[in-house]
Motif scaffolding. Structure first.
Motif, PDB file in Angstrom:
ATOM      1  N   ALA A   1     -15.925  39.610  28.618  1.00  0.00           N
ATOM      2  CA  ALA A   1     -17.248  39.637  28.004  1.00  0.00           C
ATOM      3  C   ALA A   1     -17.907  40.996  28.229  1.00  0.00           C
ATOM      4  N   GLY A   2     -19.132  41.132  27.731  1.00  0.00           N
ATOM      5  CA  GLY A   2     -19.860  42.383  27.897  1.00  0.00           C
ATOM      6  C   GLY A   2     -20.318  42.909  26.550  1.00  0.00           C
ATOM      7  N   CYS A   3     -19.859  42.255  25.483  1.00  0.00           N
ATOM      8  CA  CYS A   3     -20.195  42.688  24.126  1.00  0.00           C
ATOM      9  C   CYS A   3     -21.356  41.871  23.574  1.00  0.00           C
ATOM     10  N   ASN A   4     -21.922  40.962  24.381  1.00  0.00           N
ATOM     11  CA  ASN A   4     -22.945  40.036  23.902  1.00  0.00           C
ATOM     12  C   ASN A   4     -22.447  39.164  22.761  1.00  0.00           C
ATOM     13  N   ALA A   5     -21.169  38.906  22.742  1.00  0.00           N
ATOM     14  CA  ALA A   5     -20.550  38.033  21.734  1.00  0.00           C
ATOM     15  C   ALA A   5     -20.943  38.463  20.322  1.00  0.00           C
ATOM     16  N   VAL A   6     -20.861  39.754  20.076  1.00  0.00           N
ATOM     17  CA  VAL A   6     -21.358  40.272  18.796  1.00  0.00           C
ATOM     18  C   VAL A   6     -20.572  39.716  17.606  1.00  0.00           C
ATOM     19  N   CYS A   7     -19.266  39.534  17.764  1.00  0.00           N
ATOM     20  CA  CYS A   7     -18.487  39.033  16.623  1.00  0.00           C
ATOM     21  C   CYS A   7     -18.782  37.560  16.309  1.00  0.00           C
ATOM     22  N   PRO A   8     -18.645  36.633  17.279  1.00  0.00           N
ATOM     23  CA  PRO A   8     -18.972  35.237  16.955  1.00  0.00           C
ATOM     24  C   PRO A   8     -20.400  35.072  16.437  1.00  0.00           C
ATOM     25  N   GLN A   9     -21.317  35.914  16.920  1.00  0.00           N
ATOM     26  CA  GLN A   9     -22.682  35.843  16.411  1.00  0.00           C
ATOM     27  C   GLN A   9     -22.733  36.099  14.917  1.00  0.00           C
ATOM     28  N   ASN A  10     -21.802  36.933  14.426  1.00  0.00           N
ATOM     29  CA  ASN A  10     -21.752  37.265  13.010  1.00  0.00           C
ATOM     30  C   ASN A  10     -20.666  36.497  12.279  1.00  0.00           C
ATOM     31  N   ASP A  11     -20.308  35.329  12.829  1.00  0.00           N
ATOM     32  CA  ASP A  11     -19.316  34.464  12.187  1.00  0.00           C
ATOM     33  C   ASP A  11     -17.957  35.153  12.067  1.00  0.00           C
ATOM     34  N   ILE A  12     -17.592  35.889  13.104  1.00  0.00           N
ATOM     35  CA  ILE A  12     -16.294  36.557  13.141  1.00  0.00           C
ATOM     36  C   ILE A  12     -15.583  36.104  14.412  1.00  0.00           C
ATOM     37  N   SER A  13     -14.331  35.742  14.299  1.00  0.00           N
ATOM     38  CA  SER A  13     -13.587  35.344  15.492  1.00  0.00           C
ATOM     39  C   SER A  13     -13.430  36.528  16.430  1.00  0.00           C
ATOM     40  N   CYS A  14     -13.463  36.263  17.732  1.00  0.00           N
ATOM     41  CA  CYS A  14     -13.181  37.313  18.704  1.00  0.00           C
ATOM     42  C   CYS A  14     -11.724  37.708  18.574  1.00  0.00           C
ATOM     43  N   THR A  15     -11.481  39.033  18.507  1.00  0.00           N
ATOM     44  CA  THR A  15     -10.103  39.487  18.384  1.00  0.00           C
ATOM     45  C   THR A  15      -9.610  40.139  19.673  1.00  0.00           C
ATOM     46  N   GLY A  16     -10.396  40.021  20.713  1.00  0.00           N
ATOM     47  CA  GLY A  16      -9.921  40.463  22.017  1.00  0.00           C
ATOM     48  C   GLY A  16      -9.952  41.952  22.245  1.00  0.00           C
ATOM     49  N   CYS A  17     -10.895  42.671  21.634  1.00  0.00           N
ATOM     50  CA  CYS A  17     -10.859  44.131  21.735  1.00  0.00           C
ATOM     51  C   CYS A  17     -11.204  44.627  23.130  1.00  0.00           C
ATOM     52  N   ARG A  18     -11.803  43.769  23.967  1.00  0.00           N
ATOM     53  CA  ARG A  18     -12.170  44.235  25.305  1.00  0.00           C
ATOM     54  C   ARG A  18     -11.115  43.882  26.353  1.00  0.00           C
ATOM     55  N   GLY A  19      -9.968  43.424  25.905  1.00  0.00           N
ATOM     56  CA  GLY A  19      -8.895  43.147  26.849  1.00  0.00           C
ATOM     57  C   GLY A  19      -9.071  41.805  27.533  1.00  0.00           C
ATOM     58  N   LEU A  20      -8.148  41.499  28.444  1.00  0.00           N
ATOM     59  CA  LEU A  20      -8.144  40.181  29.080  1.00  0.00           C
ATOM     60  C   LEU A  20      -9.235  40.055  30.139  1.00  0.00           C
ATOM     61  N   SER A  21      -9.813  38.872  30.238  1.00  0.00           N
ATOM     62  CA  SER A  21     -10.780  38.607  31.296  1.00  0.00           C
ATOM     63  C   SER A  21     -10.027  38.338  32.595  1.00  0.00           C
ATOM     64  N   GLU A  22     -10.788  38.205  33.701  1.00  0.00           N
ATOM     65  CA  GLU A  22     -10.165  37.962  35.003  1.00  0.00           C
ATOM     66  C   GLU A  22      -9.439  36.615  34.978  1.00  0.00           C
ATOM     67  N   GLY A  23      -8.182  36.633  35.360  1.00  0.00           N
ATOM     68  CA  GLY A  23      -7.430  35.386  35.450  1.00  0.00           C
ATOM     69  C   GLY A  23      -7.156  34.748  34.103  1.00  0.00           C
ATOM     70  N   ALA A  24      -7.167  35.523  33.030  1.00  0.00           N
ATOM     71  CA  ALA A  24      -6.967  34.931  31.707  1.00  0.00           C
ATOM     72  C   ALA A  24      -5.505  34.552  31.492  1.00  0.00           C
ATOM     73  N   ASP A  25      -5.288  33.500  30.712  1.00  0.00           N
ATOM     74  CA  ASP A  25      -3.940  33.081  30.376  1.00  0.00           C
ATOM     75  C   ASP A  25      -3.817  33.054  28.853  1.00  0.00           C
TER      76      ASP A  25
END
Lengths: 342, 352
Positions: B301-325
């Motif tokens: 996180a850290g993008c303020n969910a800008v894509c989902p806010q605009n009806d766009i799926s998150c495409t993971g541009c900020r890399g994996l979160s801690e402990g992500a699978d």
């Protein structure tokens, strides 16, 4: 029946059209009116711009009304780094009415009130709470995944509500005035005394809605044991969606950020979660211990400290969870015999 | 009335109080300090709880501008609260470098059976009056010379290049506190000496490799914006990187936040949790509920969910979160047969 709140404080009724006019006046007034509105296929609490958007017949909102009492991100104070004692508290609350709160959400607010005022007085929460009037509504139907009948005690919603509405037919709302503040709010409206029929419907609704019995009450909420937790932890993303939509989760973290001039800074708090994997690892080092910790907080720590359920059984976490593992009630059912009671 | 400072506010978490580091017993990895509640001298505060009940509780210590962190209390030998502070973060380094008699912020301890009032009276919260630690460790501002920042574009693509003027503006605002602001490129060496070097993009050529190594040895802090890199082109393959700015293209507000934190000597707060949390905080309808796939559950996180806010799926541009699978998410998505939604509109949303 002993958990049922029987004292009718002041029971009256109002025509739905008349109530809508009342809401219209409120929306036009200076006070923010927060109420459930439809957004796409789901319902959410939002600032009411038009009284026609009000949907008191909503089944359940995705997000809890906690957003308007404990904002996700809130500036607490400003400081000037080099100057001694330069702390200026920052307050941003304004008068608001939150309408359409289900009994479990009211009970959740009652818990937040205790958390933020009892042993650690939080001026930011408390001043916002004091500027807030809560209007509850009893649902005619229990929402999907809701299990508040195993969690709530009858009096708990009344600890927070100012007024409670009952949907008693096509044209009428039953109105139960709970506090002086509620009485004042409705002082401009002509309320009829509730008819015998209305009283009958209301007491039936009160019984039908989710109130606990002794056997299933939160004090007996079982803790899931290792195997169940481990199986679920394997699927957990640690995304904390469950705690974000939870109406009772109250943890937050504090962060400082300096301005570009480096001459002053702001301290803000934002929602935190025991499910996050981070440096502090409050919930524990791995997903299993964090899941366990969350249930433990709801089932043991909060009841012990605040003498009320840590979970109100709204079922929002079930809806929000992508891998479909966060569900305290599910825990109760699945763990069944393997669970040990606390 | 607050007993700590006499102000009008009721005693609370955030009321300025008094709190003194009175004693340091050990030196080395773990420092033991005493926190006492008096403005003048180290005066032990009353603690009625039995000694064996009070050890190993969590307590949150904070230094304004640096941050707040969780520490463990030790079993007290006397009527004072002892907290061991290992020097492993900006905050703990700041605390141990404080002069005796400085104040710091404290919340807790949590986990005690007795209430905070019992443990601390009304002075349980304290925020420091003046902290030298603010500039103590990475004392970039504190030095005689103002800090210098080098901004260097390596092999970036259009996205970051478009952001360049925005980045320059954001850092330019900070220029009042800095001496020089250099846009360095590997073509026009020589490399000067810098307080902070910001490197954007990938390392593709040997000449760049030499350049970043030289820049590293000449810079105090290196901030890398390199979400676009893979293992072979990553800056980390060649040099030590102190802080990362995530996102593609680079998130300007995060970059400036990190630079500001570095200047005052704090650890910048960069979320390790996934985008899902931010969607919920912003009350954004879940993409999965709408029937689309989304990489939010595993993306930092850290993008303020800008894509989902605009009806766009998150495409993971900020890399994996801690402990992500990520594998498990892809299993869920393929099982449900979901598709990413509006992914091609992503850059417009971020630029807006």
């Amino acid at each position: 029946m002993k958990y049922f709140h029987e004292t009718f404080m002041e029971l009256s009724q109002i025509r739905k059209s008349q109530f809508l006019d009342f809401v219209k006046d409120l929306v036009a007034g200076p006070v923010d009116v927060i109420a459930p509105v439809q957004k796409g296929n789901s319902f959410t609490y939002d600032k009411l711009e038009n009284h026609k958007d009000l949907r008191l017949d909503f089944p359940q909102t995705v997000f809890s009304p906690k957003h308007f009492l404990l904002p996700p991100k809130e500036v607490l104070l400003s400081y000037e780094p080099p100057i001694s004692g330069s702390y200026e508290p920052a307050y941003s609350q304004k008068d608001q009415i939150i309408a359409g709160m289900h009994p479990w959400d009211l009970a959740a607010v009652a818990l937040l009130d205790k958390v933020f005022s009892l042993d650690r007085y939080d001026p930011h929460y408390c001043s916002r709470r004091q500027a807030t009037t809560l209007i509850g509504i009893f649902p005619t139907k229990r929402p999907q995944f809701n299990f508040s009948h195993t969690m709530l005690k009858g009096h708990e919603p009344y600890a927070a509500a100012d007024v409670i509405l009952f949907d008693i037919g096509e044209t009428m709302y039953g109105v139960e005035i709970v506090t002086e503040r509620g009485k004042e709010l409705f002082s401009t409206v002509n309320l009829d005394p509730a008819s015998a029929d209305a009283k009958d419907v209301i007491s039936k609704q009160k019984l039908a809605t989710p109130y606990g019995n002794e056997k299933n009450s939160y004090r007996n909420m079982p803790m899931p044991l290792g195997e169940t937790v481990n199986a679920r932890a394997e699927k957990c993303f640690s995304c904390a969606s469950c705690t974000m939509v939870c109406p009772t989760c109250f943890c937050f973290s504090l962060h400082d950020e300096v301005a570009a001039s480096l001459e002053y800074g702001l301290r803000y708090r934002q929602w935190d979660s025991c499910l996050y994997k981070n440096d502090t690892d409050n919930g524990g080092p791995n997903a299993a211990s964090r899941l366990q910790y969350r249930i433990q907080c709801k089932a043991i720590e909060v009841p012990k400290k605040y003498e009320t359920a840590g979970c109100v059984g709204c079922g929002r976490c079930k809806t929000a969870c992508v891998p479909d593992i966060a569900f305290p009630f599910d825990n109760i059912e699945r763990t069944g015999t393997e669970a040990h009671h606390v | 009335m607050c007993e700590g400072c006499g102000c009008e506010q009721p005693p609370s978490l955030y009321t300025p109080g008094v709190c003194v580091i009175a004693n340091r017993e050990k030196q080395g990895m773990a420092w033991v300090i005493e926190l006492a509640y008096s403005s003048d001298a180290a005066k032990p505060f009353p603690h009625d709880a039995p000694a064996d009940e009070t050890g190993n509780q969590k307590v949150l210590l904070s230094v304004p501008g640096i941050g707040e962190e969780c520490f463990l209390t030790q079993s007290p030998k006397s009527n004072t609260l002892r907290v061991s502070v290992a020097q492993r973060s900006a905050l703990s380094r700041a605390i141990v470098s404080l002069p005796i008699g400085s104040g710091i912020g404290i919340r807790g301890p949590f986990g005690a059976n007795d209430s905070l009032q019992t443990v601390f009276g009304n002075n349980y919260s304290a925020i420091n009056p003046r902290s030298k630690a603010f500039y103590s460790r990475n004392n970039i501002v504190h030095t005689e010379k103002k800090p210098t920042i080098a901004l260097c574009m390596l092999n970036e693509c259009d996205g970051c290049l478009k952001k360049l003027s925005e980045i320059k503006d954001a850092i330019g605002v900070l220029a009042g506190t800095m001496d020089v602001f250099d846009a360095v490129s590997y073509a026009n060496s020589p490399v000067g000496r810098y307080s902070i070097a910001i490197l954007i993009g990938r390392v593709l050529y040997p000449s760049q490799e030499d350049f970043v190594k030289e820049l590293r040895s000449n810079s105090r802090i290196v901030v890398a914006a390199d979400s676009c890199t893979d293992d072979t082109t990553s800056l980390r393959r060649f040099i030590r990187v102190d802080h990362s700015v995530y996102g593609c293209p680079v998130f300007t507000h995060e970059l400036s936040k990190i630079v500001k934190a570095v200047i005052v000597g704090a650890d910048p707060f960069v979320p390790g949790y996934p985008v899902c949390s931010e969607c919920k905080m912003q009350a954004v309808e879940c993409m999965f509920d709408k029937g689309y796939a989304c990489l939010g559950p595993v993306t930092r996180a850290g993008c303020n969910a800008v894509c989902p806010q605009n009806d766009i799926s998150c495409t993971g541009c900020r890399g994996l979160s801690e402990g992500a699978d990520a594998d498990r998410l892809s299993t869920i998505i393929s099982q449900k047969g979901l598709q990413l939604h509006n992914a091609e509109k992503r850059t417009d949303a971020i630029d807006a």
